[in-house]
Design a protein around this motif. Structure first.
Motif, PDB file in Angstrom:
ATOM      1  N   LEU A 100       0.857  -1.169   0.000  1.00 44.96           N
ATOM      2  CA  LEU A 100       0.000   0.000   0.000  1.00 44.96           C
ATOM      3  C   LEU A 100       0.900   1.227   0.000  1.00 44.96           C
ATOM      4  CD1 LEU A 100      -2.246  -1.226   2.959  1.00 44.96           C
ATOM      5  CD2 LEU A 100      -2.589  -1.688   0.528  1.00 44.96           C
ATOM      6  N   VAL A 101       0.415   2.324  -0.551  1.00 45.49           N
ATOM      7  CA  VAL A 101       1.217   3.558  -0.538  1.00 45.49           C
ATOM      8  C   VAL A 101       0.490   4.596   0.310  1.00 45.49           C
ATOM      9  CG1 VAL A 101       0.211   4.533  -2.650  1.00 45.49           C
ATOM     10  CG2 VAL A 101       2.496   5.236  -1.926  1.00 45.49           C
ATOM     11  N   ARG A 102       1.233   5.265   1.184  1.00 45.37           N
ATOM     12  CA  ARG A 102       0.656   6.355   1.985  1.00 45.37           C
ATOM     13  C   ARG A 102       1.248   7.656   1.477  1.00 45.37           C
ATOM     14  NH1 ARG A 102       0.729   6.075   8.378  1.00 45.37           N
ATOM     15  NH2 ARG A 102       2.995   6.157   8.105  1.00 45.37           N
ATOM     16  N   ASN A 103       0.393   8.468   0.872  1.00 41.61           N
ATOM     17  CA  ASN A 103       0.835   9.748   0.330  1.00 41.61           C
ATOM     18  C   ASN A 103       0.937  10.797   1.423  1.00 41.61           C
ATOM     19  OD1 ASN A 103       0.963   9.236  -2.598  1.00 41.61           O
ATOM     20  ND2 ASN A 103      -1.202   8.736  -2.330  1.00 41.61           N
ATOM     21  N   VAL A 104       1.540  11.908   1.080  1.00 43.96           N
ATOM     22  CA  VAL A 104       1.600  13.046   2.004  1.00 43.96           C
ATOM     23  C   VAL A 104       0.176  13.549   2.241  1.00 43.96           C
ATOM     24  CG1 VAL A 104       2.533  15.359   2.347  1.00 43.96           C
ATOM     25  CG2 VAL A 104       3.892  13.628   1.157  1.00 43.96           C
ATOM     26  N   GLY A 105      -0.101  14.005   3.466  1.00 39.84           N
ATOM     27  CA  GLY A 105      -1.443  14.442   3.833  1.00 39.84           C
ATOM     28  C   GLY A 105      -2.031  15.462   2.873  1.00 39.84           C
ATOM     29  N   HIS A 106      -3.309  15.315   2.585  1.00 45.80           N
ATOM     30  CA  HIS A 106      -3.943  16.136   1.559  1.00 45.80           C
ATOM     31  C   HIS A 106      -4.165  17.582   1.991  1.00 45.80           C
ATOM     32  CE1 HIS A 106      -5.636  12.346  -0.613  1.00 45.80           C
ATOM     33  NE2 HIS A 106      -4.335  12.406  -0.603  1.00 45.80           N
ATOM     34  N   LEU A 107      -3.910  17.906   3.254  1.00 45.94           N
ATOM     35  CA  LEU A 107      -3.997  19.303   3.660  1.00 45.94           C
ATOM     36  C   LEU A 107      -2.726  20.061   3.318  1.00 45.94           C
ATOM     37  CD1 LEU A 107      -3.394  19.643   7.506  1.00 45.94           C
ATOM     38  CD2 LEU A 107      -2.667  17.682   6.160  1.00 45.94           C
ATOM     39  N   MET A 108      -1.702  19.337   2.842  1.00 46.31           N
ATOM     40  CA  MET A 108      -0.430  19.968   2.506  1.00 46.31           C
ATOM     41  C   MET A 108      -0.418  20.407   1.044  1.00 46.31           C
ATOM     42  SD  MET A 108       1.120  19.660   5.402  1.00 46.31           S
ATOM     43  CE  MET A 108       2.851  19.948   5.032  1.00 46.31           C
ATOM     44  N   THR A 109       0.567  21.233   0.707  1.00 42.91           N
ATOM     45  CA  THR A 109       0.795  21.594  -0.695  1.00 42.91           C
ATOM     46  C   THR A 109       2.230  21.232  -1.047  1.00 42.91           C
ATOM     47  OG1 THR A 109       1.480  23.841  -0.100  1.00 42.91           O
ATOM     48  CG2 THR A 109      -0.864  23.489  -0.593  1.00 42.91           C
ATOM     49  N   THR A 110       2.509  21.168  -2.348  1.00 41.73           N
ATOM     50  CA  THR A 110       3.844  20.781  -2.799  1.00 41.73           C
ATOM     51  C   THR A 110       4.398  21.787  -3.793  1.00 41.73           C
ATOM     52  OG1 THR A 110       5.158  19.113  -3.959  1.00 41.73           O
ATOM     53  CG2 THR A 110       2.836  19.272  -4.569  1.00 41.73           C
ATOM     54  N   PRO A 111       5.664  22.165  -3.637  1.00 44.52           N
ATOM     55  CA  PRO A 111       6.293  23.052  -4.615  1.00 44.52           C
ATOM     56  C   PRO A 111       6.736  22.324  -5.883  1.00 44.52           C
ATOM     57  CG  PRO A 111       7.874  22.474  -2.909  1.00 44.52           C
ATOM     58  CD  PRO A 111       6.566  21.862  -2.503  1.00 44.52           C
ATOM     59  N   ALA A 112       6.542  20.997  -5.932  1.00 45.01           N
ATOM     60  CA  ALA A 112       6.946  20.246  -7.118  1.00 45.01           C
ATOM     61  C   ALA A 112       6.125  20.650  -8.344  1.00 45.01           C
ATOM     62  CB  ALA A 112       6.814  18.742  -6.868  1.00 45.01           C
ATOM     63  N   VAL A 113       4.882  21.096  -8.100  1.00 44.61           N
ATOM     64  CA  VAL A 113       3.999  21.540  -9.190  1.00 44.61           C
ATOM     65  C   VAL A 113       3.285  22.809  -8.729  1.00 44.61           C
ATOM     66  CG1 VAL A 113       2.093  20.947 -10.733  1.00 44.61           C
ATOM     67  CG2 VAL A 113       3.651  19.144  -9.925  1.00 44.61           C
ATOM     68  N   LEU A 114       3.292  23.827  -9.572  1.00 46.35           N
ATOM     69  CA  LEU A 114       2.574  25.059  -9.290  1.00 46.35           C
ATOM     70  C   LEU A 114       1.405  25.197 -10.255  1.00 46.35           C
ATOM     71  CD1 LEU A 114       5.604  27.530  -8.942  1.00 46.35           C
ATOM     72  CD2 LEU A 114       4.608  26.017  -7.187  1.00 46.35           C
ATOM     73  N   ASP A 115       0.334  25.855  -9.796  1.00 47.66           N
ATOM     74  CA  ASP A 115      -0.804  26.089 -10.700  1.00 47.66           C
ATOM     75  C   ASP A 115      -0.512  27.286 -11.593  1.00 47.66           C
ATOM     76  OD1 ASP A 115      -1.299  28.400  -9.227  1.00 47.66           O
ATOM     77  OD2 ASP A 115      -2.989  27.549  -8.129  1.00 47.66           O
ATOM     78  N   GLY A 116      -1.519  27.666 -12.374  1.00 43.29           N
ATOM     79  CA  GLY A 116      -1.313  28.735 -13.333  1.00 43.29           C
ATOM     80  C   GLY A 116      -0.974  30.077 -12.702  1.00 43.29           C
ATOM     81  N   ASP A 117      -1.358  30.232 -11.422  1.00 48.53           N
ATOM     82  CA  ASP A 117      -1.095  31.479 -10.711  1.00 48.53           C
ATOM     83  C   ASP A 117       0.180  31.416  -9.885  1.00 48.53           C
ATOM     84  OD1 ASP A 117      -3.470  32.659 -11.663  1.00 48.53           O
ATOM     85  OD2 ASP A 117      -4.632  31.666 -10.093  1.00 48.53           O
ATOM     86  N   GLY A 118       0.916  30.302  -9.998  1.00 49.87           N
ATOM     87  CA  GLY A 118       2.149  30.176  -9.263  1.00 49.87           C
ATOM     88  C   GLY A 118       2.003  29.648  -7.848  1.00 49.87           C
ATOM     89  N   ASN A 119       0.775  29.165  -7.500  1.00 48.67           N
ATOM     90  CA  ASN A 119       0.561  28.601  -6.179  1.00 48.67           C
ATOM     91  C   ASN A 119       0.936  27.130  -6.135  1.00 48.67           C
ATOM     92  OD1 ASN A 119      -0.798  31.005  -5.126  1.00 48.67           O
ATOM     93  ND2 ASN A 119      -2.513  30.412  -6.445  1.00 48.67           N
ATOM     94  N   GLU A 120       1.494  26.659  -5.021  1.00 46.05           N
ATOM     95  CA  GLU A 120       1.749  25.237  -4.849  1.00 46.05           C
ATOM     96  C   GLU A 120       0.410  24.495  -4.922  1.00 46.05           C
ATOM     97  OE1 GLU A 120       3.811  24.501  -1.214  1.00 46.05           O
ATOM     98  OE2 GLU A 120       5.559  25.691  -1.765  1.00 46.05           O
ATOM     99  N   ILE A 121       0.379  23.382  -5.625  1.00 47.14           N
ATOM    100  CA  ILE A 121      -0.871  22.642  -5.735  1.00 47.14           C
ATOM    101  C   ILE A 121      -1.048  21.752  -4.507  1.00 47.14           C
ATOM    102  CG2 ILE A 121      -0.671  22.638  -8.263  1.00 47.14           C
ATOM    103  CD1 ILE A 121      -0.264  19.548  -8.047  1.00 47.14           C
ATOM    104  N   PRO A 122      -2.315  21.398  -4.175  1.00 52.92           N
ATOM    105  CA  PRO A 122      -2.549  20.497  -3.046  1.00 52.92           C
ATOM    106  C   PRO A 122      -1.985  19.116  -3.315  1.00 52.92           C
ATOM    107  CG  PRO A 122      -4.574  21.634  -3.727  1.00 52.92           C
ATOM    108  CD  PRO A 122      -3.559  21.861  -4.803  1.00 52.92           C
ATOM    109  N   GLU A 123      -1.543  18.468  -2.230  1.00 51.58           N
ATOM    110  CA  GLU A 123      -1.061  17.109  -2.375  1.00 51.58           C
ATOM    111  C   GLU A 123      -2.178  16.179  -2.885  1.00 51.58           C
ATOM    112  OE1 GLU A 123       1.751  15.556  -2.104  1.00 51.58           O
ATOM    113  OE2 GLU A 123       3.124  16.899  -1.079  1.00 51.58           O
TER     114      GLU A 123
END
Length: 361
Positions: free
Chosen positions: A338-361
């Motif tokens: 099983l894989v446990r991802n990072v909590g969904h309340l977090m954001t990641t700088p690995a991908v930014l949205d169109g406005d430059g915001n970190e996207i949610p995990e």
């Protein structure tokens, strides 16, 4: 500054983009840029909603904190606290009875109870060890722990201690007596195992032959029926393999030539991206995703130095036995992962949205 690729309305860290394009997408029938375009649509639709929910969560938490601070010197009033939680929407009305049905659930989750490991998936060696912990040596476990005291000549020491080894064999026989008891005598009395008429036959030191008290606990074997190299036992859906080799350095000291007893152990493993490891930025993500990809494809390998030798670790193959009826029995060689991802309340700088915001995990 992170090098980024503009794709699908997102700004993706170059190394993550390359991982998906070069390693993850090939063979799936999904083009890498189509994947990013789909993710971009999901982020555009659900990103704002995710932020709203997190803000609502923060507001509720602040009100709960304030409620407790205002009553810090008062005795706890459960009824008042419950009414407060209902008032702020933390507790909602009971929705009534529900029924849930499931399908295609792995037996390790639905039917069989057994140990579970949690391991940081960024460490390939640990990840492989955990995946392969589906089967473990009972002899090694007994020999290396204080279940057998190191006294009276039973010390472990730098080399194999035959006296301690014999105590291991005695203790392992007791485990087998609980797991698959004989109709007469003990596994400690066994001098030979064989298969006759689809059943397990055990020769005893006092003479004569016996079988299992419950013949259905015999699950299969390896080698010749008259002199199997392994005898497979089953209880409550779990398996124990009695391995026989009279020429083995350990097996030669056992009356029946039992060199080891291998138990089905860690049925499931959580390959963890949080808690035991923090996979946050693009470099972290690529490391954990690459290892997880290798586990899913069965290609993950790593080398290590041990005892002056280079050892290659890789995923164990499934285990194939001859069933009591002469057919084939195949058992998983690896834990259900099983894989446990990072909590969904977090954001990641690995991908930014169109406005430059970190996207949610």
């Amino acid at each position: 500054m992170t090098d980024r690729v503009q794709v699908g309305g997102l700004q993706v860290a170059r190394e993550l983009y390359d991982l998906v394009a070069g390693e993850a997408a090939p063979g799936t029938g999904i083009e890498a840029d189509a994947f990013w375009a789909s993710l971009g649509r999901i982020v555009a639709e659900l990103g704002p909603r995710n932020r709203e929910l997190l803000q609502r969560r923060e507001e509720i938490q602040q009100r709960i904190d304030a409620w407790h601070r205002e009553r810090r010197d008062q005795a706890h009033d459960p009824a008042a606290y419950r009414a407060f939680l209902q008032e702020i929407g933390y507790l909602v009305p009971d929705g009534g009875e529900v029924q849930v049905s499931t399908a295609n659930v792995d037996p390790e989750v639905a039917e069989v109870a057994g140990p579970q490991l949690v391991v940081p998936v960024d460490n390939a060696r640990y990840a492989l060890n955990a995946a392969n912990a589906r089967w473990g040596s009972l002899y090694d476990a007994l020999y290396g722990t204080d279940l057998i005291p190191e006294e009276g000549g039973l010390e472990k020491g730098p080399a194999y201690n035959p006296r301690r080894g014999r105590k291991v064999m005695e203790r392992a026989a007791r485990v087998l007596d609980d797991f698959a008891p004989l109709a007469g005598g003990s596994h400690a009395d066994a001098t030979a195992y064989r298969v006759a008429g689809g059943k397990l036959a055990v020769t005893l030191s006092g003479g004569g032959e016996t079988g299992l008290a419950d013949p259905s606990r015999f699950a299969g074997y390896l080698g010749d029926a008259d002199a199997p190299t392994s005898v497979l036992l089953r209880h409550h859906g779990l398996h124990a393999e009695v391995q026989v080799d009279r020429g083995h350095p350990i097996g030669k000291d056992h009356p029946a030539g039992v060199k080891d007893v291998v138990l089905e152990s860690a049925l499931t493993t959580i390959q963890d991206c949080e808690d035991s490891v923090a996979a946050v930025d693009a470099e972290d993500k690529c490391r954990v995703y690459r290892n997880w990809l290798g586990l899913m494809k069965g290609t993950l390998e790593t080398t290590l130095e041990k005892g002056g030798k280079t050892i290659t670790r890789k995923l164990e193959a499934d285990r194939v036995y001859t069933a009591p009826d002469g057919g084939t029995l195949t058992l998983p060689g690896r834990a259900l992962m099983l894989v446990r991802n990072v909590g969904h309340l977090m954001t990641t700088p690995a991908v930014l949205d169109g406005d430059g915001n970190e996207i949610p995990e």
